[in-house]
Scaffold this active site. Structure first.
Site, PDB file in Angstrom:
ATOM      1  N   LYS A 196       0.521  17.882  -1.443  1.00 14.27           N
ATOM      2  CA  LYS A 196       1.569  18.372  -2.357  1.00 14.27           C
ATOM      3  C   LYS A 196       1.847  17.446  -3.542  1.00 14.27           C
ATOM      4  CE  LYS A 196       4.164  20.971   1.116  1.00 14.27           C
ATOM      5  NZ  LYS A 196       5.498  21.372   1.592  1.00 14.27           N
TER       6      LYS A 196
ATOM      7  N   SER B 297       0.868  31.027   7.043  1.00 14.06           N
ATOM      8  CA  SER B 297       0.799  31.648   5.713  1.00 14.06           C
ATOM      9  C   SER B 297      -0.177  32.821   5.638  1.00 14.06           C
ATOM     10  CB  SER B 297       0.460  30.598   4.654  1.00 14.06           C
ATOM     11  OG  SER B 297       1.513  29.671   4.554  1.00 14.06           O
TER      12      SER B 297
ATOM     13  N   GLY C 174      11.639  12.619   3.897  1.00 14.44           N
ATOM     14  CA  GLY C 174      10.223  12.932   3.708  1.00 14.44           C
ATOM     15  C   GLY C 174      10.041  13.955   2.597  1.00 14.44           C
ATOM     16  N   GLY C 175       8.918  14.658   2.619  1.00 11.22           N
ATOM     17  CA  GLY C 175       8.574  15.597   1.554  1.00 11.22           C
ATOM     18  C   GLY C 175       9.570  16.737   1.421  1.00 11.22           C
TER      19      GLY C 175
ATOM     20  N   ASP D  28       9.688  25.360  -1.973  1.00 12.77           N
ATOM     21  CA  ASP D  28      10.454  24.807  -0.838  1.00 12.77           C
ATOM     22  C   ASP D  28      11.887  24.562  -1.290  1.00 12.77           C
ATOM     23  OD1 ASP D  28       8.432  24.687   1.082  1.00 12.77           O
ATOM     24  OD2 ASP D  28       7.800  22.667   0.492  1.00 12.77           O
TER      25      ASP D  28
ATOM     26  N   GLY E 227      15.439  27.339  10.265  1.00  8.44           N
ATOM     27  CA  GLY E 227      14.342  27.005   9.355  1.00  8.44           C
ATOM     28  C   GLY E 227      13.536  28.216   8.919  1.00  8.44           C
TER      29      GLY E 227
ATOM     30  N   THR F 235      -0.238  22.542   1.034  1.00  5.88           N
ATOM     31  CA  THR F 235       0.561  21.921   2.090  1.00  5.88           C
ATOM     32  C   THR F 235       0.079  20.501   2.368  1.00  5.88           C
ATOM     33  OG1 THR F 235       1.583  22.284   4.245  1.00  5.88           O
ATOM     34  CG2 THR F 235      -0.727  22.975   4.037  1.00  5.88           C
TER      35      THR F 235
HETATM   36  P1  NAP Z   1       7.468  14.245   6.407  1.00  7.36           P
HETATM   37  O1  NAP Z   1       7.322  14.086   4.942  1.00  7.36           O
HETATM   38  O2  NAP Z   1       6.459  13.678   7.321  1.00  7.36           O
HETATM   39  O3  NAP Z   1       8.930  13.635   6.805  1.00  7.36           O
HETATM   40  C1  NAP Z   1       9.314  13.536   8.158  1.00  7.36           C
HETATM   41  C2  NAP Z   1      10.772  13.061   8.254  1.00  7.36           C
HETATM   42  O4  NAP Z   1      11.147  13.096   9.643  1.00  7.36           O
HETATM   43  C3  NAP Z   1      10.986  11.629   7.773  1.00  7.36           C
HETATM   44  O5  NAP Z   1      12.277  11.506   7.227  1.00  7.36           O
HETATM   45  C4  NAP Z   1      10.880  10.847   9.104  1.00  7.36           C
HETATM   46  O6  NAP Z   1      11.566   9.617   9.083  1.00  7.36           O
HETATM   47  C5  NAP Z   1      11.575  11.806  10.045  1.00  7.36           C
HETATM   48  N1  NAP Z   1      11.199  11.582  11.450  1.00  7.36           N
HETATM   49  C6  NAP Z   1      10.008  11.888  12.036  1.00  7.36           C
HETATM   50  N2  NAP Z   1      10.034  11.551  13.346  1.00  7.36           N
HETATM   51  C7  NAP Z   1      11.270  11.015  13.581  1.00  7.36           C
HETATM   52  C8  NAP Z   1      11.889  10.459  14.727  1.00  7.36           C
HETATM   53  N3  NAP Z   1      11.263  10.401  15.912  1.00  7.36           N
HETATM   54  N4  NAP Z   1      13.156  10.021  14.610  1.00  7.36           N
HETATM   55  C9  NAP Z   1      13.804  10.074  13.419  1.00  7.36           C
HETATM   56  N5  NAP Z   1      13.272  10.572  12.289  1.00  7.36           N
HETATM   57  C10 NAP Z   1      12.002  11.043  12.373  1.00  7.36           C
HETATM   58  O7  NAP Z   1       7.576  15.806   6.813  1.00  7.36           O
HETATM   59  P2  NAP Z   1       8.160  17.033   5.957  1.00  7.36           P
HETATM   60  O8  NAP Z   1       7.059  17.698   5.235  1.00  7.36           O
HETATM   61  O9  NAP Z   1       9.351  16.580   5.207  1.00  7.36           O
HETATM   62  O10 NAP Z   1       8.591  18.053   7.138  1.00  7.36           O
HETATM   63  C11 NAP Z   1       9.634  17.728   8.044  1.00  7.36           C
HETATM   64  C12 NAP Z   1       9.911  18.920   8.979  1.00  7.36           C
HETATM   65  O11 NAP Z   1      10.336  20.035   8.224  1.00  7.36           O
HETATM   66  C13 NAP Z   1       8.691  19.411   9.771  1.00  7.36           C
HETATM   67  O12 NAP Z   1       9.151  19.764  11.060  1.00  7.36           O
HETATM   68  C14 NAP Z   1       8.253  20.655   9.023  1.00  7.36           C
HETATM   69  O13 NAP Z   1       7.617  21.602   9.861  1.00  7.36           O
HETATM   70  C15 NAP Z   1       9.575  21.196   8.528  1.00  7.36           C
HETATM   71  N6  NAP Z   1       9.455  22.005   7.293  1.00  7.36           N
HETATM   72  C16 NAP Z   1       9.977  23.263   7.299  1.00  7.36           C
HETATM   73  C17 NAP Z   1       9.909  24.033   6.159  1.00  7.36           C
HETATM   74  C18 NAP Z   1      10.472  25.432   6.163  1.00  7.36           C
HETATM   75  O14 NAP Z   1      10.106  26.223   5.287  1.00  7.36           O
HETATM   76  N7  NAP Z   1      11.370  25.757   7.052  1.00  7.36           N
HETATM   77  C19 NAP Z   1       9.289  23.519   4.990  1.00  7.36           C
HETATM   78  C20 NAP Z   1       8.780  22.215   5.000  1.00  7.36           C
HETATM   79  C21 NAP Z   1       8.871  21.469   6.182  1.00  7.36           C
HETATM   80  P3  NAP Z   1      10.818   8.250   8.614  1.00  7.36           P
HETATM   81  O15 NAP Z   1      10.898   8.242   7.110  1.00  7.36           O
HETATM   82  O16 NAP Z   1      11.609   7.183   9.246  1.00  7.36           O
HETATM   83  O17 NAP Z   1       9.413   8.320   9.116  1.00  7.36           O
END
Ligand code: NAP
Length: 272
Positions: free
Chosen positions: A72, A25, A133-134, A108, A238, A68
Site C-alpha cells: 500500500k 475481494s 499500523g496501516g 479504507d 469491522g 493490499t
Molecule cells: P498493521 O499495519 O500490521 O498494524 C497492526 C497493529 O496491531 C499495530 O498497531 C500493532 O502494534 C498492533 N498489534 C498487533 N499485535 C498486537 C498485540 N499482540 N498486542 C497489541 N497490539 C498488537 O495491520 P493493519 O493493516 O493496520 O491491520 C490491522 C487489523 O485491521 C487487521 O486485523 C486487519 O485485518 C484489520 N483491517 C480491517 C479492515 C476493514 O475493512 N475492516 C481494513 C484494514 C485492516 P505494534 O505497532 O506495537 O506492532
C-alpha cells in the site's frame, strides 16, 4: 460471471498483495459484477515484484486494482496521480486506470469514516484509537479531518508518537486506555482476529457508555464487540468498514452504485 460469459471485451479488475490467497475481494466484487450484469471479472494476484506488476496494469489495461499488504505504501511511487487524503495518509489501497493514467485512492479511510458517521457526528468527540499500523493511519487522518478530539494508543510507543506528531494529537501506550472515558473507542490492532479469537485489547469493565468500533472483521463479532454489547454500548463491526471500502472501489471502477446489501450478504455467508 460464468466462464462462458467472459468475452474479448471483459474488463479485468484484481487485487495485488502477498499473501492474497484468503482475500474476500474476488468473492465480493465478482458477486457485485454478476448482480448488475457487468462484463467485468475480478482476480487475485500474489505479487512479489510490485514495480513490474504496476507496469503490467498499464500494459494489459486492467480497469481497477485493489492493493493490499505489503504494497500500500510503495505502490504510490509508481502511480500518475494520488488523491489528497491518500497522499496525506501515505498509503493507497485502490488504483483506477483512466485511459492509461493510474490514479490512487484510499477507500479504507472513507469506508471507516462513513461507518462511524452513520452512528455519530465526529466533531469534538473524545476518540481513542488503539493501534498505529496501516489501517490506523488511514482512519486517524479521516478522524482528524472531521474534527474529532483524537488520542492514539499503541503497544509500540514510538509508532504512536510518529503518527500523533504528524496529526498534532495526543498519544500513549495501550495501558492508558483504562484511564480514559472516550465517547468513541476504535480498535485497529489485530487483537481478536482469527485464530486468536479470545484476545481483546480492553477489559470488559471499561466498555461503558461509548461507541465501540472494531475494524477486525474475522470473526464477524469479535470478543471486544460481544463484550461491548453485553455492557450496553453501541457497536460497529469491522464488516461495515470492509463493505464500505469495497463499495467505494466498485463505484470508482464501474461508475455504478454498488449493490451494498448483496456485498454484505456474501461476506456474512462466507464468514458465518
Ligand atoms: P498493521 O499495519 O500490521 O498494524 C497492526 C497493529 O496491531 C499495530 O498497531 C500493532 O502494534 C498492533 N498489534 C498487533 N499485535 C498486537 C498485540 N499482540 N498486542 C497489541 N497490539 C498488537 O495491520 P493493519 O493493516 O493496520 O491491520 C490491522 C487489523 O485491521 C487487521 O486485523 C486487519 O485485518 C484489520 N483491517 C480491517 C479492515 C476493514 O475493512 N475492516 C481494513 C484494514 C485492516 P505494534 O505497532 O506495537 O506492532
Amino acid at each position: 460471471m460464468g466462464h462462458s460469459a467472459l468475452t474479448a471485451t471483459t474488463k479485468l479488475c484484481a487485487i495485488i498483495g502477498n499473501p492474497v490467497e484468503h482475500s474476500l475481494s474476488p468473492l465480493i466484487h465478482n458477486a457485485a459484477f454478476d448482480h448488475l450484469n457487468l462484463n467485468y471479472v475480478f482476480l487475485a494476484f500474489k505479487v512479489e515484484h510490485l514495480r513490474e506488476a504496476v507496469m503490467g496494469i498499464r500494459a494489459l489495461s486492467l480497469t481497477g486494482v485493489s492493493v493490499t499488504i505489503p504494497h500500500k505504501v510503495e505502490v504510490m511511487d509508481y502511480l500518475d496521480d494520488i488523491e489528497d487524503v491518500a497522499q496525506k495518509i501515505g498509503a493507497v489501497n485502490t488504483i483506477v486506470n483512466r485511459e492509461g493514467r493510474l490514479f490512487g485512492y484510499n477507500t479504507d479511510c472513507s469506508g471507516a469514516i462513513k461507518a462511524l458517521e452513520e452512528k455519530r457526528e465526529l466533531k469534538n468527540k473524545k476518540t481513542v484509537l488503539l493501534g498505529a499500523g496501516g489501517a490506523a493511519r488511514a482512519i486517524a487522518f479521516g478522524l482528524k479531518e472531521k474534527g474529532a478530539d483524537l488520542t492514539i494508543l499503541n503497544r509500540t510507543l514510538k509508532k504512536a508518537e510518529v503518527l500523533a506528531s504528524e496529526l498534532g494529537c495526543q498519544y500513549g501506550g495501550l495501558e492508558l486506555m483504562e484511564s480514559f472515558k472516550p465517547d468513541i473507542l476504535i480498535n485497529t490492532t489485530s487483537l481478536g482476529m482469527y485464530p486468536q479469537v479470545d484476545a481483546t485489547p480492553v477489559r470488559k469493565e471499561f466498555l461503558k457508555g461509548m461507541l465501540v468500533f472494531d475494524i477486525v472483521y474475522n470473526p464477524l463479532k469479535t470478543r471486544l464487540i460481544r463484550e461491548a454489547e453485553q455492557n450496553g454500548c453501541a457497536t460497529i463491526m469491522g464488516l461495515e468498514m470492509f463493505i464500505n471500502q469495497a463499495a467505494l472501489q466498485f463505484e470508482l471502477w464501474t461508475g455504478k452504485k454498488a449493490p451494498v446489501e448483496l456485498m454484505r450478504n456474501v461476506v456474512v455467508e462466507k464468514l458465518s
